[in-house]
Write a protein that holds these residues in place. Structure first.
Motif, PDB file in Angstrom:
ATOM      1  N   VAL A   1       0.776  -1.364   0.018  1.00  0.00           N
ATOM      2  CA  VAL A   1       0.229  -0.033   0.056  1.00  0.00           C
ATOM      3  C   VAL A   1       0.896   1.421  -0.109  1.00  0.00           C
ATOM      4  N   LEU A   2       2.013   1.054   0.924  1.00  0.00           N
ATOM      5  CA  LEU A   2       2.816   2.536   0.997  1.00  0.00           C
ATOM      6  C   LEU A   2       3.711   2.551  -0.241  1.00  0.00           C
TER       7      LEU A   2
ATOM      8  N   VAL B   1       1.410   1.378  -3.947  1.00  0.00           N
ATOM      9  CA  VAL B   1       0.299   2.202  -4.382  1.00  0.00           C
ATOM     10  C   VAL B   1       0.245   3.695  -4.041  1.00  0.00           C
ATOM     11  N   LYS B   2       0.841   3.833  -2.865  1.00  0.00           N
ATOM     12  CA  LYS B   2       0.902   5.488  -2.605  1.00  0.00           C
ATOM     13  C   LYS B   2       1.913   5.993  -3.299  1.00  0.00           C
ATOM     14  N   LEU B   3       3.086   5.607  -3.191  1.00  0.00           N
ATOM     15  CA  LEU B   3       4.381   6.146  -3.630  1.00  0.00           C
ATOM     16  C   LEU B   3       4.981   5.779  -4.949  1.00  0.00           C
ATOM     17  N   GLY B   4       4.303   4.549  -5.523  1.00  0.00           N
ATOM     18  CA  GLY B   4       4.589   3.868  -6.860  1.00  0.00           C
ATOM     19  C   GLY B   4       6.295   3.916  -6.908  1.00  0.00           C
ATOM     20  N   TRP B   5       6.831   3.321  -5.770  1.00  0.00           N
ATOM     21  CA  TRP B   5       8.581   3.274  -6.067  1.00  0.00           C
ATOM     22  C   TRP B   5       8.651   1.907  -6.499  1.00  0.00           C
TER      23      TRP B   5
END
Length: 305
Positions: free
Chosen positions: A152-153, A156-160
């Motif tokens: 998720v982090l 999804v959120k950061l796309g790293w």
């Protein structure tokens, strides 16, 4: 040293033989394997034909001997579900699990040992409390939940990082952290306890009295003795990572040998389950054997113990 290696090698061979017998016994644990292969709607004639085709009508000891001889030559039979040779099926998946396991144990050792040393050098300090906090969280948090949080982090959120797949090395970053973080607490606590015990020994005080630098005292004199039980624990953890990576591989869609084990158990693919249990057990035996040899090199007293 050679006699020590010979004794350990003989013990490893006996354990391997016992594990092979237990792995083969799984075939008959759930009842008649011919009935399981034939399915619920099969009649007696079909079951008898399958029993004859697979050789289940022969004495068990003969079946075990043939299976063990074939396994020693890399032949684990045919997969009931995939209809492929089990050896080729596992070979295609094992590289993913091996890569994940090696990266996981390297990550765990690289983080846990320095933190354990720092916590022992500064007991009851902020570093010590941080190490204790990470240890408690690492054992309390389920690996699948930690993996989902990272997805998720960072995906999804950061796309790293990619959330799944095995296309590049970036696909193994999050699974490595999850798998390695689960092994960190035990290694960290054992390193800390060992260093606390060793740092109070007479030879450490003697080394400091002779003017040896603190880094030399810590990493040449103290850590060499404190790390001996850590080596054995790391060998066990490495075996666990290879055999127990089913959850991590499922969360990150890494189709390795662990995920194959889960698939085979759900589909009653007994030859594949047998082979995977045997292979994972051999990893445990080999890593434990190598850990014993390394410990004997680090501590010569073990060679005559």
């Amino acid at each position: 040293m050679l006699s020590f290696i010979a004794r350990r090698l003989g013990l490893a061979a006996l354990v391997a033989l016992t594990v092979s017998a237990l792995s083969f016994g799984l075939l008959f644990l759930s009842g008649d394997p011919a009935s399981a292969i034939a399915g619920e709607g099969a009649n007696d004639a079909d079951i008898a034909a399958i029993r004859s085709f697979y050789g289940f009508d022969r004495p068990v000891i003969v079946q075990y001997g043939d299976w063990l001889w074939s396994a020693l030559h890399g032949d684990f039979g045919q997969s009931y579900y995939f209809q492929l040779p089990v050896s080729s099926l596992i070979a295609d998946r094992l590289s993913v699990t091996m890569t994940l396991g090696v990266c996981g144990i390297v990550f765990a050792l690289a983080v846990a040992i320095p933190l354990g040393v720092a916590a022992a050098v500064r007991p009851n300090s902020i570093v010590d409390r941080l190490a204790l906090f990470l240890s408690v969280v690492g054992q309390a948090m389920p690996s699948f939940w930690f993996g989902l949080l990272l997805i998720v982090l960072f995906a999804v959120k950061l796309g790293w990082l990619p959330p799944s797949g095995t296309q590049s090395w970036t696909n193994f970053v999050m699974p490595t952290v999850v798998l390695g973080y689960y092994a960190m607490p035990a290694i960290m606590r054992l390193t800390r306890a060992g260093m606390l015990e060793v740092l109070g020994a007479d030879y450490i005080r003697t080394a400091r009295a002779k003017g040896a630098g603190e880094w030399r005292v810590l990493f040449k004199h103290a850590l060499r003795n404190a790390v001996i039980p850590v080596v054995s624990l790391a060998a066990v953890q490495m075996g666990f990572m290879l055999g127990g990576s089913i959850v991590v591989e499922s969360v990150f869609a890494l189709h390795g040998a662990g995920f194959l084990a889960w698939e085979s158990i759900g589909r009653n693919d007994l030859p594949t389950v047998q082979a995977l249990i045997l292979i994972f057990s051999m990893f445990y035996i080999v890593f434990t054997f190598l850990a014993d040899i390394l410990n004997a090199w680090l501590d010569p007293r073990m060679r005559t113990g």
